[in-house]
Design a protein around this motif. Sequence first.
Motif, PDB file in Angstrom:
ATOM      1  N   ALA A   1       0.960  -1.505  -0.246  1.00  0.00           N
ATOM      2  CA  ALA A   1       0.001  -0.166  -0.168  1.00  0.00           C
ATOM      3  C   ALA A   1       1.092   1.153  -0.012  1.00  0.00           C
ATOM      4  O   ALA A   1       0.239   2.032  -0.569  1.00  0.00           O
ATOM      5  CB  ALA A   1      -0.632  -0.187   0.956  1.00  0.00           C
ATOM      6  N   ALA A   2       1.717   0.948   0.519  1.00  0.00           N
ATOM      7  CA  ALA A   2       3.160   1.891   0.294  1.00  0.00           C
ATOM      8  C   ALA A   2       4.218   1.713   0.645  1.00  0.00           C
ATOM      9  O   ALA A   2       4.225   0.961   0.974  1.00  0.00           O
ATOM     10  CB  ALA A   2       2.380   3.305   1.908  1.00  0.00           C
ATOM     11  N   ALA A   3       5.176   2.351   0.218  1.00  0.00           N
ATOM     12  CA  ALA A   3       7.283   1.964   1.298  1.00  0.00           C
ATOM     13  C   ALA A   3       7.021   3.460   1.394  1.00  0.00           C
ATOM     14  O   ALA A   3       7.558   4.416   1.234  1.00  0.00           O
ATOM     15  CB  ALA A   3       7.663   1.646  -0.575  1.00  0.00           C
ATOM     16  N   GLY A   4       7.892   3.168   2.916  1.00  0.00           N
ATOM     17  CA  GLY A   4       9.367   3.897   3.548  1.00  0.00           C
ATOM     18  C   GLY A   4      10.754   3.766   2.831  1.00  0.00           C
ATOM     19  O   GLY A   4      10.866   2.076   2.507  1.00  0.00           O
ATOM     20  N   VAL A   5      11.551   4.579   3.006  1.00  0.00           N
ATOM     21  CA  VAL A   5      12.685   4.563   2.305  1.00  0.00           C
ATOM     22  C   VAL A   5      13.558   5.352   3.744  1.00  0.00           C
ATOM     23  O   VAL A   5      13.367   6.411   3.908  1.00  0.00           O
ATOM     24  CB  VAL A   5      13.154   5.585   0.885  1.00  0.00           C
ATOM     25  N   GLY A   6      14.686   4.936   4.121  1.00  0.00           N
ATOM     26  CA  GLY A   6      15.873   5.294   4.385  1.00  0.00           C
ATOM     27  C   GLY A   6      17.244   5.282   3.392  1.00  0.00           C
ATOM     28  O   GLY A   6      17.505   3.964   3.522  1.00  0.00           O
ATOM     29  N   THR A   7      17.605   6.089   3.479  1.00  0.00           N
ATOM     30  CA  THR A   7      19.194   5.745   2.793  1.00  0.00           C
ATOM     31  C   THR A   7      20.113   7.218   3.202  1.00  0.00           C
ATOM     32  O   THR A   7      19.939   8.385   3.844  1.00  0.00           O
ATOM     33  CB  THR A   7      18.670   6.997   1.023  1.00  0.00           C
ATOM     34  N   ALA A   8      21.382   6.535   2.947  1.00  0.00           N
ATOM     35  CA  ALA A   8      22.441   7.744   3.070  1.00  0.00           C
ATOM     36  C   ALA A   8      22.552   8.686   2.094  1.00  0.00           C
ATOM     37  O   ALA A   8      21.483   8.946   1.469  1.00  0.00           O
ATOM     38  CB  ALA A   8      24.006   6.909   2.150  1.00  0.00           C
ATOM     39  N   GLY A   9      22.466   9.847   2.715  1.00  0.00           N
ATOM     40  CA  GLY A   9      22.807  10.994   2.480  1.00  0.00           C
ATOM     41  C   GLY A   9      21.746  11.795   3.253  1.00  0.00           C
ATOM     42  O   GLY A   9      20.942  11.722   3.972  1.00  0.00           O
ATOM     43  N   VAL A  10      21.834  12.930   2.943  1.00  0.00           N
ATOM     44  CA  VAL A  10      21.551  14.126   3.562  1.00  0.00           C
ATOM     45  C   VAL A  10      19.654  14.308   2.961  1.00  0.00           C
ATOM     46  O   VAL A  10      20.158  14.237   1.314  1.00  0.00           O
ATOM     47  CB  VAL A  10      21.696  15.510   3.497  1.00  0.00           C
ATOM     48  N   VAL A  11      18.892  14.257   3.101  1.00  0.00           N
ATOM     49  CA  VAL A  11      17.375  14.271   2.529  1.00  0.00           C
ATOM     50  C   VAL A  11      16.064  15.322   3.828  1.00  0.00           C
ATOM     51  O   VAL A  11      16.338  14.912   3.856  1.00  0.00           O
ATOM     52  CB  VAL A  11      16.614  12.663   2.933  1.00  0.00           C
ATOM     53  N   ASP A  12      15.575  15.601   2.079  1.00  0.00           N
ATOM     54  CA  ASP A  12      15.099  16.335   2.541  1.00  0.00           C
ATOM     55  C   ASP A  12      13.035  15.962   2.049  1.00  0.00           C
ATOM     56  O   ASP A  12      12.659  15.249   1.434  1.00  0.00           O
ATOM     57  CB  ASP A  12      14.279  17.729   1.163  1.00  0.00           C
ATOM     58  N   HIS A  13      13.020  15.438   3.482  1.00  0.00           N
ATOM     59  CA  HIS A  13      11.665  14.124   3.380  1.00  0.00           C
ATOM     60  C   HIS A  13      10.598  14.526   3.339  1.00  0.00           C
ATOM     61  O   HIS A  13       9.886  13.727   2.779  1.00  0.00           O
ATOM     62  CB  HIS A  13      11.914  13.507   5.281  1.00  0.00           C
ATOM     63  N   SER A  14      10.217  15.758   3.294  1.00  0.00           N
ATOM     64  CA  SER A  14       9.338  16.855   3.276  1.00  0.00           C
ATOM     65  C   SER A  14       9.106  16.694   1.280  1.00  0.00           C
ATOM     66  O   SER A  14       7.423  16.404   0.591  1.00  0.00           O
ATOM     67  CB  SER A  14       8.476  18.042   2.770  1.00  0.00           C
ATOM     68  N   ASP A  15       9.709  16.311   0.091  1.00  0.00           N
ATOM     69  CA  ASP A  15      10.011  15.931  -1.592  1.00  0.00           C
ATOM     70  C   ASP A  15      10.223  14.536  -1.407  1.00  0.00           C
ATOM     71  O   ASP A  15      11.077  14.479  -2.830  1.00  0.00           O
ATOM     72  CB  ASP A  15       9.755  17.141  -1.972  1.00  0.00           C
ATOM     73  N   GLY A  16      10.938  14.228  -0.257  1.00  0.00           N
ATOM     74  CA  GLY A  16      12.094  13.081  -0.909  1.00  0.00           C
ATOM     75  C   GLY A  16      12.904  12.517  -1.813  1.00  0.00           C
ATOM     76  O   GLY A  16      13.518  12.133  -2.713  1.00  0.00           O
ATOM     77  N   VAL A  17      13.659  14.196  -1.954  1.00  0.00           N
ATOM     78  CA  VAL A  17      14.207  14.802  -2.421  1.00  0.00           C
ATOM     79  C   VAL A  17      15.707  14.458  -1.866  1.00  0.00           C
ATOM     80  O   VAL A  17      15.944  14.621  -0.567  1.00  0.00           O
ATOM     81  CB  VAL A  17      14.712  15.614  -3.031  1.00  0.00           C
ATOM     82  N   VAL A  18      17.238  13.871  -2.333  1.00  0.00           N
ATOM     83  CA  VAL A  18      18.470  13.757  -1.582  1.00  0.00           C
ATOM     84  C   VAL A  18      19.082  14.940  -1.494  1.00  0.00           C
ATOM     85  O   VAL A  18      19.635  15.509  -3.455  1.00  0.00           O
ATOM     86  CB  VAL A  18      18.860  12.377  -2.543  1.00  0.00           C
TER      87      VAL A  18
END
Length: 307
Positions: free
Chosen positions: A66-83
């Motif tokens: 139904a949905a997915a969550g991602v944890g990724t290395a790097g600095v992330v803007d969580h509001s729009d999912g941009v690395v």
Amino acid sequence: MMADRAQIAGIDIGGTKIAAILTTGDGSVTARGVASTPARAGGDAIVDAAARLVAELSRVHDVRVAAAGVGTAGVVDHSDGVVVAASQTFSGWAGYRLGDVLSTRLGVPVHVENDVNAFLVGESAWGASPARDVLGVMLGTGVGGALLLDGVLRHGPHGGAGEIGHTPGYGDIRCTCGQTGHLETVASGTSIGLRYGERTGHVNIGAHEVAERARSGDGDARAVFDSAGRALALACATAAGIVDVSVAVIGGGVTRSWDLLAPAIERTLATDSPVSGADLRIVRGTLGGSAVALGAAHSARQAMSGR
């Protein structure tokens, strides 16, 4: 036909591997899998590998995602999912619209967090620390940090809240970021090997081997872990004095040597405790390699429910 009960995918994108899980509402893992990270092939290749892994788990285990969550290395803007920024391990990752592209590939909403943020969410929800004010620290190739205040993940205006690994005051060794004296220069897995090499002349020895030598009675190896444990405890105590956290939960590969870090941590807390007088607990995470993926899935579930 796929099962009616929807589940959430949690994805951990690291420099060498992508780990994915499917989870139910209570955090139970119904499926898990691993794939190699094509880190040098660019963002689209990384997303393709992650999407294939989730799709395969969904098909084999007859689960609807139904949905997915991602944890990724790097600095992330969580509001729009941009690395926003990434290490040189990844090509074409900084600036990549991870959330949007993966959402299109999977056909479901995607929530993106920095991997250490996801680690802390996972440990807070399902692991070592149910406290509402928690510092998270991951000791791996580098040192990352995250901060949970009043039960809410704190990102900060620039996405760097809790990034304790690059706080100064721990000597004069040059850090990977170009500055000097950061916690990472003494407490990361890479630095433990380097500091042992400086003391002994033995090069290209990793933290795991240094730990084995310490357990065999090597005084230089023990000294390196003592320095790492003391620096970690001082950094956590400083954070506790500023934001009044009661628990610091520690993860990452270096925690496999917790028996070598813990004595120095305990000695340091006995002499350098927070000024509030409240006890600060520094504990090892309990979720191991699943923490990031579990936390990512939990963050996605919270985002879906509007929390």
